[in-house]
Scaffold this motif. Structure first.
Motif, short mmCIF file in Angstrom:
data_model
loop_
_atom_site.label_atom_id
_atom_site.label_comp_id
_atom_site.label_asym_id
_atom_site.label_seq_id
_atom_site.Cartn_x
_atom_site.Cartn_y
_atom_site.Cartn_z
N ASN A 211 -43.45 -12.48 -29.40
CA ASN A 211 -43.72 -13.33 -29.94
C ASN A 211 -42.54 -13.49 -31.20
O ASN A 211 -42.54 -14.33 -31.74
CB ASN A 211 -45.37 -13.02 -30.23
CG ASN A 211 -46.33 -13.80 -28.93
OD1 ASN A 211 -45.96 -14.44 -28.46
ND2 ASN A 211 -47.07 -13.14 -29.20
N ALA A 212 -42.51 -12.24 -31.79
CA ALA A 212 -41.42 -11.98 -33.00
C ALA A 212 -40.63 -10.88 -32.61
O ALA A 212 -40.67 -10.06 -31.43
CB ALA A 212 -42.10 -11.52 -34.29
N ALA A 213 -39.15 -10.91 -32.99
CA ALA A 213 -38.14 -9.69 -33.05
C ALA A 213 -37.07 -10.39 -34.82
O ALA A 213 -37.12 -10.89 -34.81
CB ALA A 213 -37.02 -10.15 -31.96
N ILE A 214 -36.46 -8.71 -34.58
CA ILE A 214 -35.85 -8.47 -35.90
C ILE A 214 -35.02 -7.30 -35.06
O ILE A 214 -35.45 -6.38 -34.70
CB ILE A 214 -36.43 -7.87 -36.84
CG1 ILE A 214 -35.60 -8.03 -37.87
CG2 ILE A 214 -37.21 -6.86 -36.89
CD1 ILE A 214 -36.17 -8.04 -39.35
N ASP A 215 -33.59 -6.82 -35.77
CA ASP A 215 -32.91 -5.82 -35.19
C ASP A 215 -33.34 -4.80 -36.21
O ASP A 215 -33.14 -5.24 -38.02
CB ASP A 215 -31.13 -6.30 -34.38
CG ASP A 215 -30.47 -6.52 -36.34
OD1 ASP A 215 -31.45 -7.73 -36.83
OD2 ASP A 215 -29.77 -6.61 -36.79
N LEU A 216 -32.89 -3.60 -35.92
CA LEU A 216 -33.42 -2.47 -36.76
C LEU A 216 -31.81 -2.25 -37.69
O LEU A 216 -31.05 -1.29 -36.99
CB LEU A 216 -34.04 -1.46 -36.26
CG LEU A 216 -35.33 -1.96 -35.83
CD1 LEU A 216 -35.73 -0.36 -35.68
CD2 LEU A 216 -36.50 -2.03 -37.17
N SER A 217 -31.60 -2.95 -38.67
CA SER A 217 -30.61 -2.70 -39.63
C SER A 217 -30.58 -1.45 -40.89
O SER A 217 -30.15 -0.27 -41.34
CB SER A 217 -29.48 -3.54 -39.83
OG SER A 217 -30.64 -4.44 -40.68
N ASP A 218 -31.57 -2.37 -41.53
CA ASP A 218 -32.24 -1.48 -43.03
C ASP A 218 -33.11 0.01 -42.67
O ASP A 218 -33.79 0.10 -44.04
CB ASP A 218 -32.81 -2.47 -44.40
CG ASP A 218 -31.68 -3.33 -44.49
OD1 ASP A 218 -29.98 -3.33 -43.86
OD2 ASP A 218 -31.32 -4.26 -44.45
N GLY A 219 -33.65 -0.24 -41.93
CA GLY A 219 -34.65 1.28 -41.59
C GLY A 219 -35.86 0.34 -41.02
O GLY A 219 -35.88 -1.20 -41.24
N LEU A 220 -37.40 0.81 -39.84
CA LEU A 220 -37.64 0.32 -39.36
C LEU A 220 -38.83 -0.26 -39.91
O LEU A 220 -39.30 -1.50 -40.36
CB LEU A 220 -38.99 1.40 -39.12
CG LEU A 220 -40.39 0.96 -38.31
CD1 LEU A 220 -39.79 0.01 -36.86
CD2 LEU A 220 -40.87 2.34 -37.59
#
Ligand code: ADP
Ligand code: MG
Length: 331
Positions: A211-220
């Motif tokens: 339903n939603a997604a993001i990639d982890l670059s700045d910290g969870l």
């Protein structure tokens, strides 16, 4: 005979043009003209993303050019992965302190390794002189209407994360505490810091499932906060469910490990939410692309982000980032 500045620039561009990235039939015109001409198939949408790496900010001065090349592409393909897009074309804007062909060859080695692995064509760019900085613009494709976004999370969704968290942050912390970059204990963690593997296959497999997604670059915590804000929901996380590599578990005591995993950054894993009814489908989809994935929490109605320790008590991360985070939360 002395070379003019224009000659030097063109010899660098020649080096870039000779670098084999993936050949693609949808590149009608690549490097060499005033612009690239690219073919977007009917029924597909173009997803565009750009990220810049600056020496001294995003990587240390002594980082190898090949690692910088790999990572400058990887962080952009990671953004496309989080959208569910298949990577296709990239452009590359280089700002170099001097016309250093050896440095550029090293950079292109790392860049092209990943470009070929991912089927990506380098189709254009720019070179200027100045403090070392690299911008890559990535272009990906997906069936129209199927983009994964930050705003689709719903209460009761399971929160998933791919791979393991905290390795890159642990490598960085160890280096800054004076550990040698050649240390055998750090080898696996340094690989995660310098050569992140963008989760492009996993992102595409999650279309129509997450339903939603993001990639982890700045910290969870920081990145999940973007998801809950965009989705108008909250989240609960369980520390003992956060996946850690064997190397991280061995190196760091449990309490310190949690902060690396929660706030460390540079993971380039996917964090996504999906209905619990689709739990088995998610597992099956991740198995097909051979990417481990674990449920680390649940989306809630209340617009707060809460972390619980192994005894079920509220956990407060130690790092400074958290204070900023808490004040964000009370808005
Ligand atoms: P212009 O002056 O028209 O912008 P340039 O002389 O800067 O053109 O570039 C010539 C060609 O080389 C263009 O096709 C451009 O996209 C390509 N190019 C220049 N720098 C890079 C780079 N860093 N990576 C890939 N292609 C590049
Ligand atoms: Mg130009």
């Amino acid at each position: 005979m002395t070379q003019t500045a224009a000659d030097v620039e063109f010899s660098l561009i020649d080096l870039i043009r000779e670098t084999a990235t993936a050949p693609r039939e949808d590149v009608l015109l690549g490097i060499g003209d005033d612009g690239a001409v690219l073919d977007v198939p009917a029924g597909q949408s173009l997803v565009v993303s750009i990220d810049t790496l600056v020496e001294g900010v995003h990587f240390a001065r002594d980082t190898s050019p090949a690692d910088i090349g790999w990572k400058s592409l990887a962080v952009n393909l990671s953004d496309l992965a989080a959208m569910g897009a298949a990577p296709a074309w990239v452009t590359l804007a280089l700002t170099l302190p001097k016309a250093d062909a050896d440095w550029l060859r090293g950079f292109l080695d790392g860049f092209a390794d990943l470009a070929r692995q991912q089927g990506v064509a380098l189709v254009g760019g720019d070179i200027t002189r100045g403090p070392l900085s690299i911008s890559v613009q990535a272009h990906g494709l997906l069936p129209t209407g199927q983009a994964l976004t930050r705003s689709g999370a719903r209460a009761e969704d399971e929160i998933w994360v791919s791979g393991t968290l905290g390795d890159a942050a642990c490598a960085l912390a160890s280096l800054s505490q004076g550990e040698s970059a050649r240390s055998a204990r750090l080898a696996g963690l340094l690989q995660r810091l310098h050569r992140p593997e963008p989760r492009t296959a996993a992102g595409q497999a999650l279309r129509g499932l997450a339903n939603a997604a993001i990639d982890l670059s700045d910290g969870l915590l920081a990145d999940l906060d973007h998801v809950i804000k965009a989705s108008n929901v909250g989240a609960q996380l369980w520390l003992d469910q956060l996946p850690a590599s064997a190397a991280l578990s061995e190196l760091v005591a449990v309490s310190g490990r949690w902060d690396l995993q929660l706030t460390g950054g540079d993971d380039y894993e996917l964090c996504f939410t999906a209905s619990p009814e689709r739990h088995k489908e998610v597992l099956a989809a991740m198995a097909v692309v051979d990417v481990p994935a674990a449920v680390i929490g649940v989306i809630t109605h209340s617009r707060e982000l809460k972390v619980f320790d192994t005894e079920g008590r509220l956990y407060h991360p130690k790092r400074k980032g958290w204070a900023h985070f808490e004040s964000d939360q009370s808005q």
